[in-house]
Design a protein around this motif. Structure first.
Motif, PDB file in Angstrom:
ATOM      1  N   LYS A 230       0.830  -1.208   0.000  1.00 32.04           N
ATOM      2  CA  LYS A 230       0.000   0.000   0.000  1.00 32.04           C
ATOM      3  C   LYS A 230       0.859   1.250   0.000  1.00 32.04           C
ATOM      4  O   LYS A 230       1.969   1.268   0.551  1.00 32.04           O
ATOM      5  CB  LYS A 230      -0.900   0.032   1.241  1.00 32.04           C
ATOM      6  CG  LYS A 230      -1.780  -1.195   1.416  1.00 32.04           C
ATOM      7  CD  LYS A 230      -2.807  -1.345   0.314  1.00 32.04           C
ATOM      8  CE  LYS A 230      -3.740  -2.498   0.582  1.00 32.04           C
ATOM      9  NZ  LYS A 230      -4.113  -3.231  -0.628  1.00 32.04           N
ATOM     10  N   GLU A 231       0.273   2.306  -0.558  1.00 32.17           N
ATOM     11  CA  GLU A 231       0.916   3.615  -0.473  1.00 32.17           C
ATOM     12  C   GLU A 231       0.251   4.373   0.668  1.00 32.17           C
ATOM     13  O   GLU A 231      -0.931   4.692   0.602  1.00 32.17           O
ATOM     14  CB  GLU A 231       0.723   4.386  -1.782  1.00 32.17           C
ATOM     15  CG  GLU A 231       1.320   5.778  -1.702  1.00 32.17           C
ATOM     16  CD  GLU A 231       1.091   6.590  -2.974  1.00 32.17           C
ATOM     17  OE1 GLU A 231       1.337   6.064  -4.067  1.00 32.17           O
ATOM     18  OE2 GLU A 231       0.660   7.743  -2.842  1.00 32.17           O
ATOM     19  N   VAL A 232       0.996   4.626   1.718  1.00 29.96           N
ATOM     20  CA  VAL A 232       0.421   5.328   2.868  1.00 29.96           C
ATOM     21  C   VAL A 232       1.159   6.629   3.140  1.00 29.96           C
ATOM     22  O   VAL A 232       0.559   7.692   3.216  1.00 29.96           O
ATOM     23  CB  VAL A 232       0.403   4.425   4.117  1.00 29.96           C
ATOM     24  CG1 VAL A 232       0.056   5.228   5.367  1.00 29.96           C
ATOM     25  CG2 VAL A 232      -0.607   3.296   3.926  1.00 29.96           C
ATOM     26  N   CYS A 233       2.490   6.548   3.290  1.00 27.01           N
ATOM     27  CA  CYS A 233       3.219   7.775   3.641  1.00 27.01           C
ATOM     28  C   CYS A 233       4.100   8.271   2.505  1.00 27.01           C
ATOM     29  O   CYS A 233       4.294   9.465   2.360  1.00 27.01           O
ATOM     30  CB  CYS A 233       4.057   7.555   4.895  1.00 27.01           C
ATOM     31  SG  CYS A 233       5.460   6.453   4.657  1.00 27.01           S
ATOM     32  N   THR A 234       4.663   7.355   1.738  1.00 26.61           N
ATOM     33  CA  THR A 234       5.668   7.617   0.691  1.00 26.61           C
ATOM     34  C   THR A 234       6.946   8.245   1.241  1.00 26.61           C
ATOM     35  O   THR A 234       7.780   8.716   0.484  1.00 26.61           O
ATOM     36  CB  THR A 234       5.140   8.513  -0.466  1.00 26.61           C
ATOM     37  OG1 THR A 234       4.972   9.854   0.013  1.00 26.61           O
ATOM     38  CG2 THR A 234       3.820   8.007  -1.016  1.00 26.61           C
TER      39      THR A 234
ATOM     40  N   THR B 224       8.850   6.599   3.838  1.00 23.93           N
ATOM     41  CA  THR B 224       9.561   5.543   4.582  1.00 23.93           C
ATOM     42  C   THR B 224       9.195   5.488   6.056  1.00 23.93           C
ATOM     43  O   THR B 224       9.974   4.986   6.863  1.00 23.93           O
ATOM     44  CB  THR B 224      11.105   5.662   4.468  1.00 23.93           C
ATOM     45  OG1 THR B 224      11.549   6.752   5.290  1.00 23.93           O
ATOM     46  CG2 THR B 224      11.562   5.866   3.050  1.00 23.93           C
ATOM     47  N   ASN B 225       8.033   5.953   6.424  1.00 24.63           N
ATOM     48  CA  ASN B 225       7.704   6.013   7.851  1.00 24.63           C
ATOM     49  C   ASN B 225       6.580   5.090   8.302  1.00 24.63           C
ATOM     50  O   ASN B 225       6.113   5.220   9.432  1.00 24.63           O
ATOM     51  CB  ASN B 225       7.326   7.447   8.240  1.00 24.63           C
ATOM     52  CG  ASN B 225       8.430   8.425   7.914  1.00 24.63           C
ATOM     53  OD1 ASN B 225       8.274   9.283   7.060  1.00 24.63           O
ATOM     54  ND2 ASN B 225       9.561   8.266   8.566  1.00 24.63           N
ATOM     55  N   CYS B 226       6.103   4.188   7.440  1.00 31.75           N
ATOM     56  CA  CYS B 226       4.947   3.406   7.873  1.00 31.75           C
ATOM     57  C   CYS B 226       5.031   1.917   7.604  1.00 31.75           C
ATOM     58  O   CYS B 226       4.348   1.136   8.250  1.00 31.75           O
ATOM     59  CB  CYS B 226       3.669   3.968   7.261  1.00 31.75           C
ATOM     60  SG  CYS B 226       3.442   3.482   5.539  1.00 31.75           S
ATOM     61  N   GLY B 227       5.823   1.500   6.645  1.00 27.78           N
ATOM     62  CA  GLY B 227       5.965   0.064   6.384  1.00 27.78           C
ATOM     63  C   GLY B 227       4.849  -0.568   5.565  1.00 27.78           C
ATOM     64  O   GLY B 227       4.891  -1.769   5.286  1.00 27.78           O
ATOM     65  N   ALA B 228       3.863   0.213   5.161  1.00 27.13           N
ATOM     66  CA  ALA B 228       2.716  -0.370   4.435  1.00 27.13           C
ATOM     67  C   ALA B 228       3.117  -0.895   3.065  1.00 27.13           C
ATOM     68  O   ALA B 228       2.413  -1.711   2.481  1.00 27.13           O
ATOM     69  CB  ALA B 228       1.610   0.665   4.287  1.00 27.13           C
ATOM     70  N   CYS B 229       4.246  -0.417   2.556  1.00 25.52           N
ATOM     71  CA  CYS B 229       4.677  -0.789   1.207  1.00 25.52           C
ATOM     72  C   CYS B 229       5.776  -1.850   1.236  1.00 25.52           C
ATOM     73  O   CYS B 229       6.486  -2.028   0.255  1.00 25.52           O
ATOM     74  CB  CYS B 229       5.194   0.458   0.495  1.00 25.52           C
ATOM     75  SG  CYS B 229       6.652   1.131   1.318  1.00 25.52           S
TER      76      CYS B 229
ATOM     77  N   LEU C 110      11.395  -1.064   1.604  1.00 23.04           N
ATOM     78  CA  LEU C 110      10.233  -0.195   1.431  1.00 23.04           C
ATOM     79  C   LEU C 110      10.129   0.212  -0.044  1.00 23.04           C
ATOM     80  O   LEU C 110      10.995   0.910  -0.568  1.00 23.04           O
ATOM     81  CB  LEU C 110      10.362   1.041   2.324  1.00 23.04           C
ATOM     82  CG  LEU C 110      10.472   0.700   3.822  1.00 23.04           C
ATOM     83  CD1 LEU C 110      10.781   1.950   4.639  1.00 23.04           C
ATOM     84  CD2 LEU C 110       9.194   0.043   4.324  1.00 23.04           C
TER      85      LEU C 110
ATOM     86  N   CYS D 266       8.325   2.263  -1.492  1.00 25.25           N
ATOM     87  CA  CYS D 266       8.178   3.693  -1.778  1.00 25.25           C
ATOM     88  C   CYS D 266       9.528   4.385  -1.801  1.00 25.25           C
ATOM     89  O   CYS D 266       9.636   5.525  -2.243  1.00 25.25           O
ATOM     90  CB  CYS D 266       7.248   4.368  -0.766  1.00 25.25           C
ATOM     91  SG  CYS D 266       7.965   4.609   0.873  1.00 25.25           S
TER      92      CYS D 266
HETATM   93  S1  FES Z   1       4.434   3.995   2.008  1.00 20.08           S
HETATM   94 FE1  FES Z   1       4.987   4.287   4.070  1.00 20.08          FE
HETATM   95  S2  FES Z   1       6.932   3.332   4.173  1.00 20.08           S
HETATM   96 FE2  FES Z   1       6.432   3.229   2.073  1.00 20.08          FE
END
Ligand code: FES
Ligand code: FES
Lengths: 220, 715
Positions: free
Chosen positions: A99-103, A105-110, A120, A122
């Motif tokens: 998933k794209e959440v923060c772009t 590098t702060n969330c790990g969704a990708c 990551l 993103c």
């Molecule tokens: S989208 Fe959040 S770390 Fe990549």
């Protein structure tokens, strides 16, 4: 809050901590600083050429055909060098598990695996991934039987809205493989780079505890 | 024949209801197979990017949309603002571009930005400083309320405490941002929408687009978090539909992270100056408060209706002032506005307890007589259970009198209440002649386990395994169901499905009775069979075969006053934490929630709601807040690096205890989504005060605020 010694941080040296609403290196690269971007990318590309002789030539700034090894399949996309691996996966290849959440590098969704290590998507340009083996959450779950990580997620209800869950699945899989028998404290550090807004951490921790125990028993 | 009545079965006979059952869509989410709105990629999809304002207050004086229309890949451009329009907060949308590729849309937005000119106007974004706001002419009185005689009560009180408390604005921070994927098929519009309101949004699209709502289909199979912020089509949803029309191609438009934080919804702030007093017995005799805060440019703030929360003291005086700030407008945030009310009421009460030199537990226990909604006795039971679990008696120490050393441990508690009555719901339940069962409803599963509890309800009622029933939701073409907000979904959908399934079953029983020459009254459905008393009459499949060729279709509706559902829950939360007085860092050791919510359908997902509430509560208690820069009017931490959310290692040990004596089961189903997120702010604040001996007055309790309070406290 988040542990920057987390294994995922390794994927983005110099990137972590540079996000933010005002300025991010990646946004800069993607944006008007095309000339700078080109030279940075050229360096990245040179490095990968050095490692991988058969690598294609990339012309910075122009859409270029890239052959990427994704989930064991060769996939061809034609994209500019500034396009991230995440965008290629999600928008060009319809692999939308990451998933794209923060772009930033702060969330790990990708989270995906690059050559078996968590990374990551993103924070990677697609061109940087030439010659590398990319595995997405879809690739980890292409078998008939559910992966042990997924089974444990289901059992311990480690998902609510589920938007963070594929990222956690990949991160947990990588963590468990690298750390069978890890302690709860190690799990908390190891998965500290992923964010969940719904608050599934309790289920995630319980699931991971069971996974590392299963991994230690072997066979899974 | 005996009268047939809707009702739940005997608790002891339930096979599925009340057990811990894994949610049925967990694997599809964990494997990445679940398709969210942001994942919708139909053929030819264009990608949209947004130009938003960097100014908090300005007038748009120039913009040239034509300049970007011929840029590479650009297929459609949409203007949210015309020249001359005013901008009232940073992030307000100015224009959108849809292009073949996301990066082309980004380029076009940059080009467009270069053509935009603004006349910058005065802004105001300081939500906490009511004096400054008044000076800037940004305040508005929002009413007063009085009960009894506060002045008189203060004169005779044993202890009087005066204090200031506050809680800052936060954003919803849905991980899947707001947005849609819009695709026209002739005159019909297909919208994949990240929404909490599948049935309620088609007409919101239709009107501005000049089409009928019957032309619109809204789909939301999965939704990546809403928390109260996703009930609207939103201007950017309409923009996506318009651009899709213009381009003759589908358009996907999701807010970027910064914009999501700035305009995707915020929770109003609340600050309070309060005087509170108690008699010698520790009972509160007077509450006198003035509070203020912002809900954005419209002013507003935290409604004072339910202050002091959730108590009804004998003498109360309260007044409210709203501050107009140039910040993104508020939206309902999980349990509005209870978390703020709780966070500014119960720390004041806890400080009064400390003044009286009372154990907080004893003080709250004593004052339960004043709780609203007649929940005092249940609270008392819940307090006892929570205290036992957290070992309150043993761990309690008077404020600031814990063990020596730089790391101080403390205990705190708070309590909450919420309605959670059932929302409107219609479902169609079909039993096919081959025995297959499915239902249809225009509801949505926003991560609360709606699919799972519907299937449990149908399976339990029809005596089938969970795999024997299927639910279809997430489309506006299904029978209408209320939005998922306010904890109304579980009651709404379970009531409607129980009614539908019971009605269908009675029809099947009549067919079975006629065919097998038995009394319909004596029939039950269990384990895939139809039983007459203990004797098997036929299998489920044999019974369904009696339907002939056509499926049996039944509608279930709600809410009804038939006892299947009700409302009003309460809960008590206690927290044990440590504060490092050197760094100001607060660590949760153990967090206990005891929650009542009537009859529980799935204990596993119910507990997940509670645990999620605790974690969201820890976030707003300790780290997350919208930080506005007074000088520039900007939301300076609108990203996931600086908008701090806890990670898996930051939440400590969490214990969710569901309070469920038979008296709760008998109340029927009540919603649970909101309540557990209400009390954490107050409970954590109280525990920090207990640990360090001084109150950190404003949430979130960041290290800096803790250190500042320590300095002040020591001075
Ligand atoms: S989208 Fe959040 S770390 Fe990549
Ligand atoms: S389950 Fe919703 S963000 Fe993690």
């Amino acid at each position: 809050m988040r542990d920057l010694s987390h294994p995922l941080s390794e994927t983005a040296p110099g990137e972590t901590g540079q996000g933010g609403s005002g300025f991010s290196r990646r946004a800069f690269l993607k944006g008007s600083g095309a000339a700078v971007a080109a030279s940075v990318i050229a360096t990245a590309v040179e490095e990968s050429i050095a490692q991988e002789k058969k690598v294609q030539r990339v012309v910075a700034g122009k859409p270029t055909e890239l052959k990427l090894d994704i989930n064991g399949k060769s996939q061809t996309v034609t994209v500019e060098p500034r396009v991230t691996l995440l965008d290629v996966l999600r928008n060009d290849l319809n692999l939308t598990g990451a998933k794209e959440v923060c772009t930033t590098t702060n969330c790990g969704a990708c989270t995906v695996l690059i050559d078996g290590k968590p990374a990551l998507a993103c924070a990677k340009f697609a061109v940087e991934c030439l010659g590398k083996k990319i595995t997405t959450v879809e690739g980890l779950n292409s078998g008939k039987e559910l992966d042990d990580v997924v089974k444990c997620f289901v059992k311990h209800d480690a998902t609510q809205c589920g938007y963070c869950t594929p990222g956690f699945m990949v991160a947990t899989k990588a963590f468990v493989s690298a750390n069978p028998g890890a302690t709860l404290e190690q799990i908390r550090k190891g998965l500290g780079g992923n964010i969940c807004r719904c608050g599934t951490y309790d289920g995630l921790a319980k699931a991971a505890v069971e996974c590392v125990a299963n991994a230690k028993k072997g066979g899974k | 024949m005996a009268e047939r009545k809707f009702g739940w079965g005997k608790r002891s006979e339930n096979v599925l209801i009340g057990k811990s059952i894994p949610r049925i869509d967990a694997a599809v989410k964990a494997t990445g197979a679940a398709k969210y709105t942001a994942d919708t990629n139909s053929k030819g999809t264009l990608f949209a990017r947004l130009l938003s304002s960097k100014h908090a207050a300005a007038k748009l004086t120039a913009i040239d949309l034509e300049a970007v229309k011929n840029l590479p890949g650009v297929k459609a451009v949409h203007a949210f603002k015309e020249v001359g329009d005013e901008i009232r907060w940073e992030g307000e949308l100015i224009a959108a571009v849809a292009a073949e590729r996301a990066e082309q849309a980004e380029d076009a937005v940059k080009a467009l930005e270069a053509t935009a000119k603004f006349e910058v106007l005065e802004h105001f974004v300081d939500e906490a400083d009511v004096a400054r706001a008044a000076f800037a002419n940004r305040t508005k009185g929002l009413g007063k309320a009085n009960k009894g005689d506060v002045e008189e009560a203060l004169k005779t009180a044993k202890a009087v405490h005066k204090g200031f408390y506050g809680i800052h604005t936060i954003s919803h921070m849905c991980l899947e941002p707001h947005g849609s994927h819009c695709e026209w098929k002739g005159d019909d519009l297909d919208v994949h929408l990240s929404t909490q309101s599948v049935s309620g949004t088609p007409s919101q699209f239709a009107e501005p687009l000049g089409i009928d709502a019957s032309n619109v289909t809204v789909t939301a199979n999965y939704e990546g978090g809403g928390f109260g912020s996703k009930f609207q089509a939103d201007e950017w949803g309409i923009a996506a539909a318009k651009m899709a029309k213009e381009a003759g191609r589908p358009v996907r438009l999701m807010l970027d992270r910064a914009t999501e934080l700035k305009i995707g919804g915020t929770r109003p702030s609340g600050f309070i100056d309060v005087t509170v007093a108690a008699d010698a017995d520790g009972k509160v005799v007077a509450w006198d408060s003035i509070h203020w805060g912002t809900a954005g440019v419209g002013g507003g703030g935290v409604d004072l209706g339910q202050m002091p929360y959730p108590f009804d003291f004998p003498n109360v005086s309260k007044a409210q002032v709203g501050i107009s700030c140039n910040t993104g407008p508020n939206r309902a945030w999980r349990a509005p506005p209870h978390p703020q009310l709780c966070a500014i009421t119960q720390p004041a009460l806890d400080d009064l307890a400390a003044k009286l030199k009372m154990d907080s537990y004893d003080f709250f226990m004593k004052n339960l007589v004043f709780t609203q909604h007649g929940k005092g006795e249940v609270y008392a039971e819940e307090m006892k259970i929570a205290a036992k679990e957290i070992d309150w008696k043993k761990k309690w120490h008077p404020r600031g009198k814990g063990a020596a050393g730089p790391v101080k441990q403390g205990l705190g508690m708070a309590l909450h209440t919420w309605g959670g009555g059932p929302g409107a719901c219609t479902c169609t339940l079909k039993i096919h002649p081959d025995g297959a069962v499915e239902s249809f409803l225009g509801s949505q599963d926003i991560g609360t386990g709606t699919r799972t509890i519907i299937c449990i309800t149908m399976a339990e009622t029809l005596g089938l395994p969970l795999e024997g029933v299927k639910v279809n939701l997430g489309s506006s073409k299904y029978p209408a169901s209320a939005p998922s907000g306010g904890s109304i979904t579980v009651g709404g959908v379970s009531g409607a499905h129980r009614r539908a399934a019971q009605t269908a079953l009675w029809k099947l029983f009549d067919l079975v009775a006629a065919k097998y020459k038995v009394e319909a009254d004596g029939l039950t459905a269990k384990d895939g069979n139809i039983l007459n008393g203990k004797d098997k009459v036929c299998t489920w499949k044999q019974a369904c075969a009696l339907l002939g060729q056509m499926p049996l279709e039944v509608q279930g509706k709600g809410p009804e006053k038939d006892g299947l559902t009700s409302e009003r829950v309460g809960g008590v939360q206690m927290v044990d934490l440590s504060v490092d007085t050197g760094t100001g860092l607060v660590r949760i050791n153990k967090f206990v929630s005891v929650q009542d919510c009537g009859m529980i359908i799935d204990e596993l997902t119910a507990k997940s709601q509670v645990l999620g509430g605790l974690i969201m509560g820890i976030a707003y208690a300790l780290t997350e807040e919208q930080i506005m820069d007074n000088k520039t009017g900007r939301y300076i931490n609108a990203d996931l690096l600086n908008y701090k959310l806890p990670g898996i290692g930051d939440v400590g040990e969490l214990v969710a205890i569901m309070y469920q004596p038979d008296s709760e089961y008998d109340r029927g189903v009540i919603g649970l989504g909101e309540p557990p997120v209400i009390a954490p702010g107050a409970a954590i604040s109280n525990a920090v005060a207990n640990a360090i001996g001084v109150r950190v007055p404003v949430l979130p309790l960041t290290p800096k605020r803790v250190l500042d309070a320590l300095k002040g406290g020591q001075a």
